[in-house]
Design a protein around this motif. Sequence first.
Motif, mmCIF file in Angstrom:
data_model
loop_
_atom_site.group_PDB
_atom_site.id
_atom_site.type_symbol
_atom_site.label_atom_id
_atom_site.label_comp_id
_atom_site.label_asym_id
_atom_site.label_seq_id
_atom_site.Cartn_x
_atom_site.Cartn_y
_atom_site.Cartn_z
ATOM 1 N N THR A 515 0.454 9.946 -5.793
ATOM 2 C CA THR A 515 0.755 8.547 -6.071
ATOM 3 C C THR A 515 1.587 8.029 -4.925
ATOM 4 O O THR A 515 2.300 8.752 -4.275
ATOM 5 C CB THR A 515 1.539 8.392 -7.364
ATOM 6 O OG1 THR A 515 2.511 9.420 -7.412
ATOM 7 C CG2 THR A 515 0.641 8.487 -8.560
ATOM 8 N N MET A 516 1.474 6.748 -4.709
ATOM 9 C CA MET A 516 2.143 6.176 -3.560
ATOM 10 C C MET A 516 3.642 6.196 -3.759
ATOM 11 O O MET A 516 4.150 5.817 -4.790
ATOM 12 C CB MET A 516 1.699 4.758 -3.412
ATOM 13 C CG MET A 516 1.596 4.095 -4.739
ATOM 14 S SD MET A 516 2.083 2.440 -4.669
ATOM 15 C CE MET A 516 2.967 2.382 -3.200
ATOM 16 N N THR A 517 4.316 6.601 -2.735
ATOM 17 C CA THR A 517 5.751 6.459 -2.752
ATOM 18 C C THR A 517 6.083 5.422 -1.704
ATOM 19 O O THR A 517 5.407 5.309 -0.703
ATOM 20 C CB THR A 517 6.427 7.774 -2.376
ATOM 21 O OG1 THR A 517 5.786 8.255 -1.207
ATOM 22 C CG2 THR A 517 6.276 8.785 -3.477
ATOM 23 N N PRO A 518 7.117 4.686 -1.922
ATOM 24 C CA PRO A 518 7.448 3.646 -0.951
ATOM 25 C C PRO A 518 8.121 4.218 0.276
ATOM 26 O O PRO A 518 8.522 3.502 1.160
ATOM 27 C CB PRO A 518 8.397 2.751 -1.728
ATOM 28 C CG PRO A 518 8.971 3.633 -2.788
ATOM 29 C CD PRO A 518 7.981 4.697 -3.070
ATOM 30 N N SER A 525 15.168 -2.484 1.896
ATOM 31 C CA SER A 525 15.000 -3.796 1.310
ATOM 32 C C SER A 525 16.253 -4.603 1.592
ATOM 33 O O SER A 525 17.350 -4.206 1.237
ATOM 34 C CB SER A 525 14.778 -3.661 -0.186
ATOM 35 O OG SER A 525 14.745 -4.926 -0.755
ATOM 36 N N PRO A 526 16.107 -5.708 2.274
ATOM 37 C CA PRO A 526 17.280 -6.436 2.717
ATOM 38 C C PRO A 526 17.904 -7.293 1.619
ATOM 39 O O PRO A 526 18.938 -7.888 1.807
ATOM 40 C CB PRO A 526 16.736 -7.317 3.828
ATOM 41 C CG PRO A 526 15.323 -7.561 3.436
ATOM 42 C CD PRO A 526 14.880 -6.379 2.638
ATOM 43 N N ALA B 199 4.848 -1.274 -3.784
ATOM 44 C CA ALA B 199 5.800 -0.377 -3.132
ATOM 45 C C ALA B 199 7.203 -0.978 -3.159
ATOM 46 O O ALA B 199 8.193 -0.286 -3.428
ATOM 47 C CB ALA B 199 5.353 -0.107 -1.697
ATOM 48 N N GLU B 200 7.291 -2.282 -2.890
ATOM 49 C CA GLU B 200 8.603 -2.944 -2.927
ATOM 50 C C GLU B 200 9.187 -2.906 -4.339
ATOM 51 O O GLU B 200 10.365 -2.632 -4.541
ATOM 52 C CB GLU B 200 8.476 -4.411 -2.482
ATOM 53 C CG GLU B 200 7.950 -4.614 -1.068
ATOM 54 C CD GLU B 200 9.034 -4.431 -0.018
ATOM 55 O OE1 GLU B 200 10.224 -4.440 -0.379
ATOM 56 O OE2 GLU B 200 8.674 -4.251 1.165
ATOM 57 N N GLU B 201 8.337 -3.193 -5.295
ATOM 58 C CA GLU B 201 8.810 -3.252 -6.679
ATOM 59 C C GLU B 201 9.221 -1.863 -7.177
ATOM 60 O O GLU B 201 10.212 -1.722 -7.891
ATOM 61 C CB GLU B 201 7.714 -3.811 -7.587
ATOM 62 C CG GLU B 201 7.351 -5.252 -7.294
ATOM 63 C CD GLU B 201 8.280 -6.233 -7.986
ATOM 64 O OE1 GLU B 201 8.502 -6.089 -9.201
ATOM 65 O OE2 GLU B 201 8.800 -7.127 -7.309
ATOM 66 N N GLN B 202 8.466 -0.857 -6.807
ATOM 67 C CA GLN B 202 8.807 0.503 -7.233
ATOM 68 C C GLN B 202 10.170 0.900 -6.701
ATOM 69 O O GLN B 202 11.003 1.449 -7.425
ATOM 70 C CB GLN B 202 7.760 1.493 -6.720
ATOM 71 C CG GLN B 202 6.450 1.430 -7.487
ATOM 72 C CD GLN B 202 5.448 2.467 -6.993
ATOM 73 O OE1 GLN B 202 5.453 2.820 -5.815
ATOM 74 N NE2 GLN B 202 4.593 2.931 -7.869
ATOM 75 N N ALA B 203 10.389 0.585 -5.413
ATOM 76 C CA ALA B 203 11.669 0.939 -4.816
ATOM 77 C C ALA B 203 12.800 0.245 -5.577
ATOM 78 O O ALA B 203 13.846 0.831 -5.857
ATOM 79 C CB ALA B 203 11.680 0.530 -3.341
ATOM 80 N N SER B 219 6.646 -2.244 -12.438
ATOM 81 C CA SER B 219 6.460 -2.373 -11.002
ATOM 82 C C SER B 219 5.044 -2.811 -10.644
ATOM 83 O O SER B 219 4.737 -3.036 -9.483
ATOM 84 C CB SER B 219 6.772 -1.043 -10.312
ATOM 85 O OG SER B 219 5.880 -0.042 -10.766
ATOM 86 N N ARG B 220 4.180 -2.916 -11.632
ATOM 87 C CA ARG B 220 2.796 -3.327 -11.368
ATOM 88 C C ARG B 220 2.413 -4.462 -12.309
ATOM 89 O O ARG B 220 1.499 -4.321 -13.118
ATOM 90 C CB ARG B 220 1.836 -2.152 -11.580
ATOM 91 C CG ARG B 220 2.181 -0.892 -10.810
ATOM 92 C CD ARG B 220 1.232 0.243 -11.131
ATOM 93 N NE ARG B 220 0.230 0.428 -10.116
ATOM 94 C CZ ARG B 220 0.291 1.367 -9.166
ATOM 95 N NH1 ARG B 220 1.279 2.218 -9.114
ATOM 96 N NH2 ARG B 220 -0.658 1.440 -8.268
ATOM 97 N N PRO B 221 3.088 -5.602 -12.230
ATOM 98 C CA PRO B 221 2.753 -6.713 -13.128
ATOM 99 C C PRO B 221 1.332 -7.206 -12.891
ATOM 100 O O PRO B 221 0.771 -7.021 -11.818
ATOM 101 C CB PRO B 221 3.776 -7.786 -12.770
ATOM 102 C CG PRO B 221 4.283 -7.427 -11.433
ATOM 103 C CD PRO B 221 4.152 -5.952 -11.288
#
Lengths: 578, 563
Positions: A515-518, A525-526, B199-203, B219-221
């Motif tokens: 699964t994708m990890t960021p 993230s700013p 990816a942004e939302e998961q983080a 994280s996946r709306p």
Amino acid sequence: MSGQGYQGKKNIPRITSDRLLIKGAKIVNDDQSFCADIYMEDGHIKQIGENLIVPGGVKTIDAHGRMLMPGGIDVHTRFQMPDRGMTSVDDFYQGTRAALAGGTTMIIDHVVPEPGASLLSAFEQWREWADSKSCCDYSLHVDITEWHKGVQEEMEALVKDHGVNSFLVYLAYKDVFQLTDSQVYEVFSVIRDLGAIAQVHAENGDIVAEEQRRILEQGISGPEGHVLSRPEEVEAEAVNRSVTVANQTNCPLYITKVMSKSAADVIAQARKKGTVVYGEPITASLGTDGSHYWSKNWAKAAAFITSPPLSPDPTTPDYLNSLLSCGDLQVTGSAHCTFNTAQRAVGKDDFTLIPEGTNGTEERMSLIWDKCVVTGKMDENQFVAVTSTNAAKIFNLYPRKGRIAVGSDADLVLWDPDVTKIISAKSHNSNQEYNIFEGLEVRGAPLVVISQGKIILEEGSLHTTEGCGRFIGRKPFSDYVYKRIKARSRLAELRGVPRGLYDGPVCEVSVTPKTMTPASSAKTSPAKQAAAGGQPVRNLHQSGFSLSGAQIDDNLPRRNTQRIVAPPGGRANITSLG
Amino acid sequence: VAGHLYYDRLLVKGGRIVNDDQSFYADIYMEDGVIKQIGDNLIVPGGIKTVEANGKMVIPGGIDIHTHFQMPYRGTTTVDDFSQGSKAALAGGTTMIVDHVIPEPGSSLIEAFEQWRNWADEKTCCDYSLHVDITHWNDRVKQEVDILLKEKGVNSFQVYMAYKDFYQMSNSELYEIFTFLGEMGGIVQVHAENGEIIAEEQARMLEMGITGPEGHVLSRPEELEAEAVFRAITIASQTNCPLYVTRVMSKSAADIISQARKKGNVVFGEPITASLGTDGTHYWSKNWAKAASFVTSPPLSPDPTTPDYLNTLLASGDLNITGSAHCTFSVAQKAIGKDDFTQIPEGVNGVEERMSLIWEKAVTTGKMDENMFVAVTSTNAAKILNLYPRKGRLAVGSDADLVIWDPDTVRTVTAKTHNSAAEYNVFEGMELRGGPSVVICQGKLVLEDGGLHVTPGVGRFIPCTPFPDYAYKRVKARKQLAVLRAVPRGMYDGPVSDFSPLSRGGTPSASARTSPTKQPVRNLHHSAFSLAGPPTTEDLPIRPAGRRIVVPPGGRSNITSLS
């Protein structure tokens, strides 16, 4: 409301000498029209009413019952814009002169930093150019042409110290200005925390690049290739995508240059679902179409080059005017950016090299009057809303600009709804050889234009003063835009389900995650600082069902969730089946 | 393989034959796995096995167009292999499955395809075909896709818009893949979710301390799904390539598909058993294992009205085909992500429940009739795979894959009795009306009187050929419609400004890839106005709908004059 951002010190002495009385006018604001006299002094409106007591000997204009409306605000200009060593032919003097001639008393120009250059130094450069030449008040949007931590800091400085509350990002211009979806997400998060407005140039740059290459391979190198490589669904797709990102980040969105029916439809649909999004059609998309790209006259065809392109569908202008009238689109600009034929000819053998931009700052108000008011699509009040008031509200200039009221700036237009003129490059105030509205007959034009309390246009002659335009700083968190955003940030928070620890067996796995990890994007993230806007919040309007959310700790990061269930603790039965 | 078949002669008497277009009473005689006769008073050999249908419906066996049996995942494998999975399929009335080959990024597509063939040939109890997922893109992959299309019997390929830095394709890559497949007659399938935003939302979720399965759906709306569907449709329309959206999970994604179909796009939507039958409220279950068993992507929508809405669109024809996306992991496997929802292996069950569930939700409620039921469970899938009428229809010459359907039988779904090896069933406790009373696969009785008799390894690979009429007739017509031509202007002879070469005008230069193909066609359906194009010359490059194609007779025009 006065006083903020008075930075053009050199102008103030001149303004004080101006006292002006307009008698017998029908004052038109966006909400109502009424008959009154109006007295101005020091560039401000001092009195409105009947039988005003004014100093003797003031200059008096008799309006004879004609409409007096707030001066137009052109929210989108690109005067004196640098492009590959060239500069667009209308500088801030020529450009604002044209604006004033058309009844526009304030412009908002775009600062376009070269990728890699500092936002602040580009901003200062534009300030310098505009301060020395602009004939009317102005403000500046800043374009975000690349994204990293330093840009974020400069954005904060621009919002806090320099009076900028709007930033444009590009979804097009691949490998030059274009940002990725992840970057746009981060930029929007920063913009929302700062209380600014995210503007988007909406076109899918990846697809455009592919199409451009293919069109060139087919031997199509003329201006028709420009529109063939940028079909309108590519615009609509990008609008849809920016709406999605804006919803996710709870950031207000503003689409510049709405050029096609499908893009306008996407905006209208998103507004119906509750998204805080504004659409800006421009003079060109409201007044003409893209059939001219097929003109046999290369220079004429090239004069229409702008992005997104004018739609070849000739019913587009009428459709956009209808949406503007019903409120689905709200603001109008000109995207005035003019290049002469020799400059355009840089792309004579390759349409992708043709400098982009069309005229429209002078024609904007008359054109909208002709297309919308004369045809009965909108009334004079809605006309004021779309040419001036809404822009002032979105960009936090209201009611200093965009309204005729005591205390507001004395930027006014006495409008003559009956005068008819034929637009032509021979008589326009731009330096460009072509006018894309050439030969168009428009009804309705300014009779008198007053900027900063001074008469600029009277009896057909224009009296402008180079450099008298002031920079008008704009504060963040405009009410018109942020009231809803703030309410949504407060609404709910996001919490995990307290489950206790899973204590069952766990499968052994190899290290590569499926699964994708960021992780690998390596960017941080700013958007951490919970400034006044708070954490991003999902748009409640969009949920197809109701929420039942408890709000507890306000110091927790905020976000709403589709379903917030925090049943009182206790370790749950984790591993049992059923 | 053929050895198993030729003993089988079978007569089904007194059934009501239901195809996607009509229903009628007739007997069916099958021999060697093929339907030989349909009619009344058939003349058949003596002593053959006869099944009395007693007026019940006889329908084409179901085709589950989306399974992930025996799927490798980080060193483990899903619990239902091809034997277990196809057994569950048959128990539910599905007589053919189409599995997804998932090559590791960077590895050969053909090798992965052969690997899947080996697994399936050895174990499958019913006929099968394969989709191949394109998990990376370069010239070598393109050649392999070409071979798979022309020689290996694969006509559909899936690309991913999610799984950033892993499977995800950029818009430019999608454009190239769509262009290529559009020319070769393939079907593009997309996994539609915006991976960058996810990816942004998961983080952000993990930073906020949300690590359980609820983080998966948060994280996946659903608008991220809808956004990706919209984008995929745009690219497909630009490249004139038929599009197939796998796993339609939300109302908004389904709406985008129906809107696009109304505008004339060639796009097909595949809701799955899970999205038609349950919702995402279970992600908030206090039972971690139960919550985790619902993890799939795009996630089940937390909106409980979603299943009903998707069933309605399936009944109205806005969505066309159903699969199960059956991909089952044990609780211990799901527990890989016990501290981080992004690590939970994804997938839900549904291959066995698919047909009964659609009957219950769509037919007993009066949303669709039995013919439409056949269309969405079997016929449409056969058409898009280019297997029609061999599969998906009861007709002389078609494969003897059929089901006697009992609309009145009621059973309760539970993990205790299902044929999958998974410990959880996402439809646990659901009461379903309608089910198969007899299943015939390859002309053999597989399910009868409640007993399931399957033989692993009898399933045949059914090759699919390119250019299925169902998708390509319209695409071909559009390709022929218009050409794109430049305006003949003569040379511009005026002055030209000096300029520095830094390109600002959006030149495609830096991407350095070559465009793989030449002439996709823009969808004429999309133009909001009519075209006046001159007739096509065959040897000219074909291309859309120049919105306006004007080729006035030549002559050098006055280029520089101002007018």
